[in-house]
Design a protein around this motif. Structure first.
Motif, PDB file in Angstrom:
ATOM      1  N   VAL A 169       0.841  -1.196   0.000  1.00  0.00           N
ATOM      2  CA  VAL A 169       0.000   0.000   0.000  1.00  0.00           C
ATOM      3  C   VAL A 169       0.876   1.245   0.000  1.00  0.00           C
ATOM      4  CG1 VAL A 169      -1.724   1.301   1.307  1.00  0.00           C
ATOM      5  CG2 VAL A 169      -1.901  -1.195   1.130  1.00  0.00           C
ATOM      6  N   GLU A 170       2.049   1.165   0.638  1.00  0.00           N
ATOM      7  CA  GLU A 170       2.941   2.327   0.712  1.00  0.00           C
ATOM      8  C   GLU A 170       3.677   2.559  -0.602  1.00  0.00           C
ATOM      9  OE1 GLU A 170       3.021  -0.242   2.892  1.00  0.00           O
ATOM     10  OE2 GLU A 170       1.787   0.747   4.424  1.00  0.00           O
ATOM     11  N   ARG A 171       3.887   1.507  -1.369  1.00  0.00           N
ATOM     12  CA  ARG A 171       4.628   1.619  -2.634  1.00  0.00           C
ATOM     13  C   ARG A 171       3.853   0.888  -3.726  1.00  0.00           C
ATOM     14  NH1 ARG A 171       8.921  -0.292  -5.714  1.00  0.00           N
ATOM     15  NH2 ARG A 171      10.453   1.304  -6.265  1.00  0.00           N
ATOM     16  N   PRO A 172       2.756   1.530  -4.194  1.00  0.00           N
ATOM     17  CA  PRO A 172       1.838   0.831  -5.095  1.00  0.00           C
ATOM     18  C   PRO A 172       2.107   1.073  -6.572  1.00  0.00           C
ATOM     19  CG  PRO A 172       0.862   2.881  -4.402  1.00  0.00           C
ATOM     20  CD  PRO A 172       2.248   2.851  -3.802  1.00  0.00           C
ATOM     21  N   TYR A 173       3.331   1.375  -6.947  1.00  0.00           N
ATOM     22  CA  TYR A 173       3.621   1.746  -8.323  1.00  0.00           C
ATOM     23  C   TYR A 173       3.369   0.585  -9.283  1.00  0.00           C
ATOM     24  CZ  TYR A 173       6.235   5.205  -5.629  1.00  0.00           C
ATOM     25  OH  TYR A 173       6.594   6.149  -4.717  1.00  0.00           O
ATOM     26  N   SER A 174       2.915   0.949 -10.466  1.00  0.00           N
ATOM     27  CA  SER A 174       2.791  -0.009 -11.550  1.00  0.00           C
ATOM     28  C   SER A 174       4.048   0.120 -12.406  1.00  0.00           C
ATOM     29  CB  SER A 174       1.538   0.289 -12.389  1.00  0.00           C
ATOM     30  OG  SER A 174       1.458  -0.588 -13.486  1.00  0.00           O
ATOM     31  N   ILE A 175       4.803  -0.967 -12.503  1.00  0.00           N
ATOM     32  CA  ILE A 175       6.104  -0.953 -13.181  1.00  0.00           C
ATOM     33  C   ILE A 175       6.031  -1.802 -14.440  1.00  0.00           C
ATOM     34  CG2 ILE A 175       8.567  -1.417 -12.944  1.00  0.00           C
ATOM     35  CD1 ILE A 175       7.572   0.655 -10.978  1.00  0.00           C
ATOM     36  N   ASP A 176       6.614  -1.299 -15.507  1.00  0.00           N
ATOM     37  CA  ASP A 176       6.790  -2.114 -16.704  1.00  0.00           C
ATOM     38  C   ASP A 176       8.189  -1.858 -17.239  1.00  0.00           C
ATOM     39  OD1 ASP A 176       5.482  -3.884 -18.840  1.00  0.00           O
ATOM     40  OD2 ASP A 176       6.398  -2.285 -20.011  1.00  0.00           O
ATOM     41  N   ASP A 177       8.896  -2.909 -17.598  1.00  0.00           N
ATOM     42  CA  ASP A 177      10.239  -2.710 -18.134  1.00  0.00           C
ATOM     43  C   ASP A 177      10.567  -3.777 -19.158  1.00  0.00           C
ATOM     44  OD1 ASP A 177      10.545  -4.867 -16.450  1.00  0.00           O
ATOM     45  OD2 ASP A 177      12.044  -3.944 -15.158  1.00  0.00           O
ATOM     46  N   ASN A 178      11.510  -3.421 -20.002  1.00  0.00           N
ATOM     47  CA  ASN A 178      12.081  -4.366 -20.954  1.00  0.00           C
ATOM     48  C   ASN A 178      13.461  -3.871 -21.344  1.00  0.00           C
ATOM     49  OD1 ASN A 178      11.788  -2.489 -23.174  1.00  0.00           O
ATOM     50  ND2 ASN A 178       9.658  -3.144 -23.441  1.00  0.00           N
ATOM     51  N   LEU A 179      14.011  -4.455 -22.368  1.00  0.00           N
ATOM     52  CA  LEU A 179      15.365  -4.123 -22.807  1.00  0.00           C
ATOM     53  C   LEU A 179      15.550  -2.640 -23.097  1.00  0.00           C
ATOM     54  CD1 LEU A 179      18.093  -5.425 -23.859  1.00  0.00           C
ATOM     55  CD2 LEU A 179      17.004  -5.466 -26.108  1.00  0.00           C
ATOM     56  N   TRP A 180      14.501  -1.966 -23.543  1.00  0.00           N
ATOM     57  CA  TRP A 180      14.601  -0.610 -24.081  1.00  0.00           C
ATOM     58  C   TRP A 180      14.245   0.463 -23.053  1.00  0.00           C
ATOM     59  CZ3 TRP A 180      17.499   1.223 -27.505  1.00  0.00           C
ATOM     60  CH2 TRP A 180      17.192   2.268 -28.386  1.00  0.00           C
ATOM     61  N   GLY A 181      13.662   0.073 -21.889  1.00  0.00           N
ATOM     62  CA  GLY A 181      13.338   1.086 -20.898  1.00  0.00           C
ATOM     63  C   GLY A 181      12.489   0.572 -19.762  1.00  0.00           C
ATOM     64  N   ARG A 182      12.146   1.489 -18.838  1.00  0.00           N
ATOM     65  CA  ARG A 182      11.372   1.152 -17.638  1.00  0.00           C
ATOM     66  C   ARG A 182      10.417   2.300 -17.335  1.00  0.00           C
ATOM     67  NH1 ARG A 182      11.619   1.663 -11.861  1.00  0.00           N
ATOM     68  NH2 ARG A 182      11.275  -0.323 -10.774  1.00  0.00           N
ATOM     69  N   SER A 183       9.174   1.970 -16.999  1.00  0.00           N
ATOM     70  CA  SER A 183       8.189   2.997 -16.673  1.00  0.00           C
ATOM     71  C   SER A 183       7.627   2.757 -15.282  1.00  0.00           C
ATOM     72  CB  SER A 183       7.045   3.003 -17.690  1.00  0.00           C
ATOM     73  OG  SER A 183       6.280   1.812 -17.582  1.00  0.00           O
ATOM     74  N   SER A 184       7.228   3.842 -14.635  1.00  0.00           N
ATOM     75  CA  SER A 184       6.582   3.779 -13.328  1.00  0.00           C
ATOM     76  C   SER A 184       5.401   4.744 -13.342  1.00  0.00           C
ATOM     77  CB  SER A 184       7.550   4.190 -12.211  1.00  0.00           C
ATOM     78  OG  SER A 184       8.712   3.388 -12.204  1.00  0.00           O
ATOM     79  N   GLU A 185       4.280   4.288 -12.811  1.00  0.00           N
ATOM     80  CA  GLU A 185       3.111   5.151 -12.689  1.00  0.00           C
ATOM     81  C   GLU A 185       2.301   4.714 -11.482  1.00  0.00           C
ATOM     82  OE1 GLU A 185       1.069   4.711 -16.391  1.00  0.00           O
ATOM     83  OE2 GLU A 185       0.525   2.627 -16.036  1.00  0.00           O
ATOM     84  N   GLY A 186       1.346   5.566 -11.092  1.00  0.00           N
ATOM     85  CA  GLY A 186       0.496   5.262  -9.949  1.00  0.00           C
ATOM     86  C   GLY A 186       1.025   5.882  -8.672  1.00  0.00           C
ATOM     87  N   GLY A 187       0.219   5.804  -7.630  1.00  0.00           N
ATOM     88  CA  GLY A 187       0.615   6.334  -6.331  1.00  0.00           C
ATOM     89  C   GLY A 187       0.847   7.831  -6.382  1.00  0.00           C
TER      90      GLY A 187
END
Length: 401
Positions: A169-187
């Protein structure tokens, strides 16, 4: 439905839905995890976790080479940055995930594909449009669109059913990553008035903590694609990884981006794209060196259109194929080396060379040189400005009545 291929990452959403699909639909689940170069995933653990949660089969497909060759490479040739900023990586991976899900469904006699996308995101469009194109007979379900759980409720569901997840609940980020990059959203990322939280960035060193001395790397290109780093020939996957390492330790590739989603929402995403930032910048610099002025004026417009189509996930749109033909034609001349200087968050081209450069130092120099006929300039200027001067005189006459 009797058997479902679930695009499975082992994260919160897909772990919860693996259990939920079995209970809600009384269906068998085949978990499909695709390796697109996610740097931190333990795929053996992901495979076993799916089996522990009741999957009848748990597949891990190594698609790094295919991803780099068929998706990242065209993006490099098109200098692909959505809305001028986001170097596409999630958008590039989703059509490939959907294609592999269709293949897995055929192989395992499944009639349905499930994904973990929300009703507010782009990925549902990218995945479902691809499945509808390649396998229109397959059904698609998106449990996150069906259940009434938010992320807090999903975490509670996971705890209640003994599903191990790393989200809290304190760190609810939605993470997506692959060879070309990484994204974070939410919270807290959704609060536009707050700077990015310090616990988000896991890939790139904060620029303030990067080394105090610049680091130069030399990228060699052939046919528009990077083929060497500091003189060493490398395959695209390995080259991207090494460039990412160098860029990340120098704080290069952090992007705080506001973008317009396909479904109409305006959102904030935090991206870590160290390799993409360096390679795309180097590619564009080399491209400018070997293309004519008219090509350099037109291509960014077509690059933007390519990025728009790729962002929308319409990978089988004929216009994208048409654009790829143009990109291939232009990039046949993009050959040479670019020296990139990496320093505290910046990636700057500081040296260039190409056998196809439309550049002649003897012509460009300010030193005296007889090869450029400077005496022809006055006549050129008179003809070049003829219409503009004529239009100005006519406008002045009209203002005087």
């Amino acid at each position: 439905m009797h058997r479902v291929v679930l695009l499975y990452s082992g994260g919160l959403d897909t772990s919860v839905m693996l259990k939920w699909i079995q209970d809600e639909y009384d269906a068998e689940v085949v978990a499909l995890c695709v390796d697109l170069g996610q740097p931190a995933d333990d795929f053996d653990a992901v495979r076993q976790k799916a089996l522990d949660l009741g999957a009848v089969a748990s597949l891990v497909v190594d698609a790094k080479e295919e991803f780099a060759r068929d998706y990242v490479a065209p993006a490099i040739k098109a200098n692909a940055r959505y809305q001028g900023g986001y170097p596409l990586f999630t958008a590039l991976g989703r059509p490939l995930l959907a294609k592999l899900a269709c293949e897995a469904a055929r192989e395992h006699d499944a009639d349905t594909v499930a994904h973990g996308c929300t009703g507010k995101g782009n990925d549902q469009v990218r995945i479902e449009a691809t499945i509808a194109t390649l396998a229109p007979d397959l059904k698609v379900i998106a449990p996150v669109r069906e259940w009434s759980m938010g992320r807090d409720e999903e975490i509670a569901y996971a705890q209640e059913h003994g599903i191990p997840v790393t989200s809290t609940v304190e760190r609810p980020y939605s993470i997506d990553d692959n060879l070309w990059g990484r994204s974070s959203e939410g919270g807290v990322i959704e609060d536009l008035e707050q700077p990015p939280p310090g616990d988000v960035f896991q890939l790139v060193t904060p620029p303030t903590e990067a080394p105090d001395r610049p680091e130069d790397v030399v990228l060699g290109f052939r046919d528009g694609l990077p083929v060497s780093l500091d003189g060493e020939e490398l395959g695209l996957v390995e080259l991207i990884r090494r460039v990412a390492d160098a860029a990340a330790r120098n704080g290069v590739g952090i992007l705080d981006h506001i973008e317009d989603r396909v479904v109409g929402l305006k959102v904030r995403d935090l991206y870590e794209v160290p390799a993409a930032e360096v390679i795309l910048t180097a590619h564009r610099e080399l491209e400018k060196l070997v293309c004519t002025g008219r090509e350099n004026a037109l291509k960014p417009q077509l690059d933007a259109l390519w990025a728009q189509l790729a962002y929308e996930g319409v990978w089988y749109e004929p216009l994208l194929a048409d654009l790829n033909a143009f990109m291939d034609r232009v990039n046949a001349r993009v050959e040479g080396e670019i020296t990139m200087r990496l320093y505290k968050g910046s990636a700057t081209a500081v040296a260039r060379r190409s056998p196809n450069a439309i550049y002649d130092r003897s012509l460009a120099t300010f030193n005296a040189d007889a090869s450029f006929a400077q005496g022809a300039a006055p006549g050129f200027i008179e003809l070049f400005s003829l219409q503009s001067r004529t239009a100005y005189r006519i406008a002045q006459a009209r203002e005087r009545g």
